[in-house]
Design an enzyme around this catalytic site. Sequence first.
Site, PDB file in Angstrom:
ATOM      1  N   TYR A   1      31.405  10.874   5.056  1.00  0.00           N
ATOM      2  CA  TYR A   1      31.173   9.591   4.373  1.00  0.00           C
ATOM      3  C   TYR A   1      30.377   8.661   5.295  1.00  0.00           C
ATOM      4  O   TYR A   1      29.333   8.126   4.919  1.00  0.00           O
ATOM      5  CB  TYR A   1      32.528   8.974   3.986  1.00  0.00           C
ATOM      6  CG  TYR A   1      32.422   7.674   3.251  1.00  0.00           C
ATOM      7  CD1 TYR A   1      31.832   7.617   1.997  1.00  0.00           C
ATOM      8  CD2 TYR A   1      32.919   6.493   3.802  1.00  0.00           C
ATOM      9  CE1 TYR A   1      31.745   6.420   1.310  1.00  0.00           C
ATOM     10  CE2 TYR A   1      32.835   5.295   3.121  1.00  0.00           C
ATOM     11  CZ  TYR A   1      32.248   5.263   1.881  1.00  0.00           C
ATOM     12  OH  TYR A   1      32.158   4.069   1.212  1.00  0.00           O
TER      13      TYR A   1
ATOM     14  N   ASP B   1      25.146   3.092 -13.993  1.00  0.00           N
ATOM     15  CA  ASP B   1      26.422   3.546 -13.428  1.00  0.00           C
ATOM     16  C   ASP B   1      26.814   4.842 -14.133  1.00  0.00           C
ATOM     17  O   ASP B   1      26.718   4.933 -15.353  1.00  0.00           O
ATOM     18  CB  ASP B   1      27.498   2.469 -13.645  1.00  0.00           C
ATOM     19  CG  ASP B   1      28.720   2.682 -12.765  1.00  0.00           C
ATOM     20  OD1 ASP B   1      29.060   1.767 -12.006  1.00  0.00           O
ATOM     21  OD2 ASP B   1      29.344   3.772 -12.852  1.00  0.00           O
TER      22      ASP B   1
ATOM     23  N   PHE C   1      34.212  -1.685  -8.978  1.00  0.00           N
ATOM     24  CA  PHE C   1      35.017  -2.866  -8.662  1.00  0.00           C
ATOM     25  C   PHE C   1      34.148  -4.015  -8.128  1.00  0.00           C
ATOM     26  O   PHE C   1      34.153  -5.126  -8.680  1.00  0.00           O
ATOM     27  CB  PHE C   1      36.117  -2.407  -7.685  1.00  0.00           C
ATOM     28  CG  PHE C   1      36.556  -3.394  -6.670  1.00  0.00           C
ATOM     29  CD1 PHE C   1      37.175  -4.572  -7.067  1.00  0.00           C
ATOM     30  CD2 PHE C   1      36.391  -3.140  -5.318  1.00  0.00           C
ATOM     31  CE1 PHE C   1      37.605  -5.485  -6.117  1.00  0.00           C
ATOM     32  CE2 PHE C   1      36.825  -4.035  -4.375  1.00  0.00           C
ATOM     33  CZ  PHE C   1      37.425  -5.224  -4.768  1.00  0.00           C
TER      34      PHE C   1
END
Length: 320
Positions: A145, A27, A7
């Site tokens: 995370y 990617d 995004f």
Amino acid sequence: MTGGAGFIGSHLSEELLRDGCHVTVVDSLSTGTYANIAALTQNPNYRLIVNSVTDRSLLEPLVAECDAVYHLAAGVGVRLIIEQPVETIETNILGTEAVLKLTAKYHKKVLIASTSEVYGKNTNVPFREDDDSVFGATTKSRWSYACSKAIDEFLALAYNREKGLPVVIARLFNTVGPRQTGRYGMVVPNLVRQALRGQPLTVYGDGQQSRCFTHVRDSIRCQRALMSEPRAIGQIFNLGSQQEVTIEQVARRTIELTESVSEIQYIPYEEAYEAGFEDMRRRVPDTSKVRALLGFAPDSRLDDILRDVIAYFREHPELH
Ligand code: UDP
């Protein structure tokens, strides 16, 4: 650019190409999508390589030939790290290690996209870049995370100090905008899609937790400015809006702006995520550092963001 089909990366690629840059994206398309960059592939200055960012032999010639690296590839978001912890932790740590090793070897400037998650449970808002990280137990997946991104930051700063790597760290605060998917649990696309479908808007907990939502356009403007500012090297910057809103407010405003018939449905955290899930109550950046250096900081307003996201989903009915 690593993670360039995601995004944020797709918007950043678009801007760089518009200014005449050549952009090579690596990617894995695990969370990034071809749809995000379909329009860019027509541009002769754009190249997409579908591969993992942990593959050093693939990255090496690309880093050798480029001028600068934006490292955006990462496991995104809290839901993904709970559902796929091994892949997310490894991508975050091994991917950044590969990028730092190579940018140091070829002495290329690199921007590492980090996250406001690194402040963890710290309650002392607004957060300054040198404030403490406060994490929960390692048995609670959410914190992996934040920890993995904190390790990325430690490593980047170490490369800067020990090996002179020109690196900048951007801590992104709840970046939102067109093309962000609700698939990984992010609240704004989730609520907008629910409102457009006339379904209940799922607000987790009591909805009084707050965030500062930052328009991707604003965030990218700052990332690019940091990349071209020599005084930013070796430093960390918060990139986020100053408008603090509760999730309940976001849900109400989404219903108003979409003129939806939906209502709000409150869902306990343990049902939405996992037993014992810990959320942060408030997350607000102190943006004085980036403002002092660049003369500006992200200044998005919630309504502008919601309008853009609503327009995006209306243009792409197949996505909701
Ligand atoms: N959230 C929510 N409903 C949703 C998705 C998320 O109420 O459908 C909440 C989530 O629990 C958190 C906030 O919205 O308190 C922001 O969540 P997000 O995953 O977008 O980003 P985070 O700030 O957790 O990184």
